[in-house]
Design an enzyme around this catalytic site. Structure first.
Site, PDB file in Angstrom:
ATOM      1  N   LYS A  65       3.244  -6.777   0.485  1.00 48.59           N
ATOM      2  CA  LYS A  65       3.674  -5.621   1.280  1.00 48.59           C
ATOM      3  C   LYS A  65       2.984  -5.547   2.652  1.00 48.59           C
ATOM      4  O   LYS A  65       3.530  -4.988   3.595  1.00 48.59           O
ATOM      5  CB  LYS A  65       3.419  -4.321   0.504  1.00 48.59           C
ATOM      6  CG  LYS A  65       4.383  -4.109  -0.651  1.00 48.59           C
ATOM      7  CD  LYS A  65       4.212  -2.730  -1.252  1.00 48.59           C
ATOM      8  CE  LYS A  65       5.180  -2.509  -2.384  1.00 48.59           C
ATOM      9  NZ  LYS A  65       5.146  -1.136  -2.893  1.00 48.59           N
ATOM     10  N   ASP A 101       9.085   3.784  -0.176  1.00 48.33           N
ATOM     11  CA  ASP A 101       8.328   4.346  -1.303  1.00 48.33           C
ATOM     12  C   ASP A 101       8.062   5.841  -1.100  1.00 48.33           C
ATOM     13  O   ASP A 101       8.119   6.629  -2.042  1.00 48.33           O
ATOM     14  CB  ASP A 101       6.977   3.630  -1.458  1.00 48.33           C
ATOM     15  CG  ASP A 101       7.125   2.250  -2.079  1.00 48.33           C
ATOM     16  OD1 ASP A 101       8.071   2.041  -2.853  1.00 48.33           O
ATOM     17  OD2 ASP A 101       6.281   1.380  -1.786  1.00 48.33           O
TER      18      ASP A 101
END
Ligand code: ATR
Length: 277
Positions: A65, A101
């Site tokens: 990420k 997210d």
């Protein structure tokens, strides 16, 4: 045939292919979502693949990420602030790094659990990568205050300092934690304590104290009911695990790629069915 990928390592348990492929099929989109379980040295050339015409983009998971960020042509505000990219959108060969997210977490709270975070007292356990997205989300959703507690206090302190520009956020130690939890409206676990593959002890709760009447959420979804959530349910508190967050972060990625509304309920059902297998 269009393609979307998930980049990560290892990817054995990922629910994303099932969820996205069910959505493509349902909407009659000729596309396939595939796993790319890659080693770090293969990351640059894999990212280059995403620029091709037939590629929508990719999701990114552990451990890439952060690593994908320097390869992006643009980063969204949320990706910049959170410091992580979980979704890459191929815009005519230019790659946008985004983070879904945070919005996934808030949508899960509001739509799936019916909890409105605005004006609430929230406590977050953990200060790692997942915690950054949740803290960003809750501060942007205008919680009255967000207290962060972490095993390594220094990390909670530096996250609170970094995110001060977003709202009222404070790091708290062990003693203060107990008294704050009792009176909080929302308790959220972002640590890996209670996870099924946590070698240490999946039967441990992330915290021993529970709110008197607050909502308890855990971003873990394997197991579906962590010890924290089971304890909370036992005393009658409302709870939510991490599955809704997973589905909503995927739904937003899907919508950014296809420019169509994601069939969220269908994606939820597909993910749940795969999880229960
Ligand atoms: P992720 O990206 O999933 O958030 P991470 O960045 O490695 O993963 O963060 C893991 C979080 O779980 C951290 O807050 C970590 O606490 P430390 O900062 O002290 O390491 C927390 N964590 C992991 N194992 C823990 C344990 N046994 N007890 C308490 N906290 C734990």
């Amino acid at each position: 045939m269009k393609k979307a990928y998930i980049l990560g390592h290892p990817l054995g348990h990922s629910l994303s292919p099932i969820m996205h492929n069910a959505a493509f099929k349902h909407l009659g989109i000729r596309a396939e979502y595939c796993k790319k379980d890659i080693l770090p040295e293969d990351l640059p050339k894999t990212i280059e693949l995403l620029r091709q015409d037939n590629v929508f983009g990719a999701n990114v998971t552990i451990p890439y990420k952060l690593a994908v960020m320097p390869f992006m042509d643009n980063l969204s505000d949320s990706a910049k602030a959170i410091g992580a990219v979980n979704t890459i959108i191929n815009d005519n060969g230019k790659l946008l790094g985004h983070n879904t997210d945070a919005s996934g977490y808030i949508r899960a709270l509001k739509e799936n659990a019916g909890f409105e975070p605005k004006g609430k007292i929230a406590i977050m356990l953990g200060a790692g990568g997942a915690a950054r997205a949740v803290a960003y989300a809750l501060l942007n959703a205008n919680v009255e205050v967000l207290y962060i507690h972490n095993r390594t206090f220094e990390k909670a302190k530096s996250l609170a300092k970094e995110f001060k520009f977003l709202g009222n956020i404070k790091a708290i130690g062990k003693t203060e934690l107990k008294e704050k939890i009792i009176a909080c409206d929302l308790l959220i676990n972002t640590t890996s304590v209670g996870m099924e593959d946590n070698a240490k002890d999946p039967k441990t709760s992330a915290v021993e104290v529970l709110p008197n009447s607050g909502f308890v959420s855990d971003i873990v979804y394997r197991p579906a009911k962590t010890k924290l959530l089971a304890d909370a349910e036992k005393v009658g508190l409302a709870t939510q695990n991490g599955l809704a967050m997973l589905v909503y972060q995927g739904a937003q990625a899907f919508e950014m790629w296809t420019k169509q509304d994601a069939p969220v309920e269908l994606m939820f059902a597909a993910a749940l069915q795969a999880l229960e297998k």
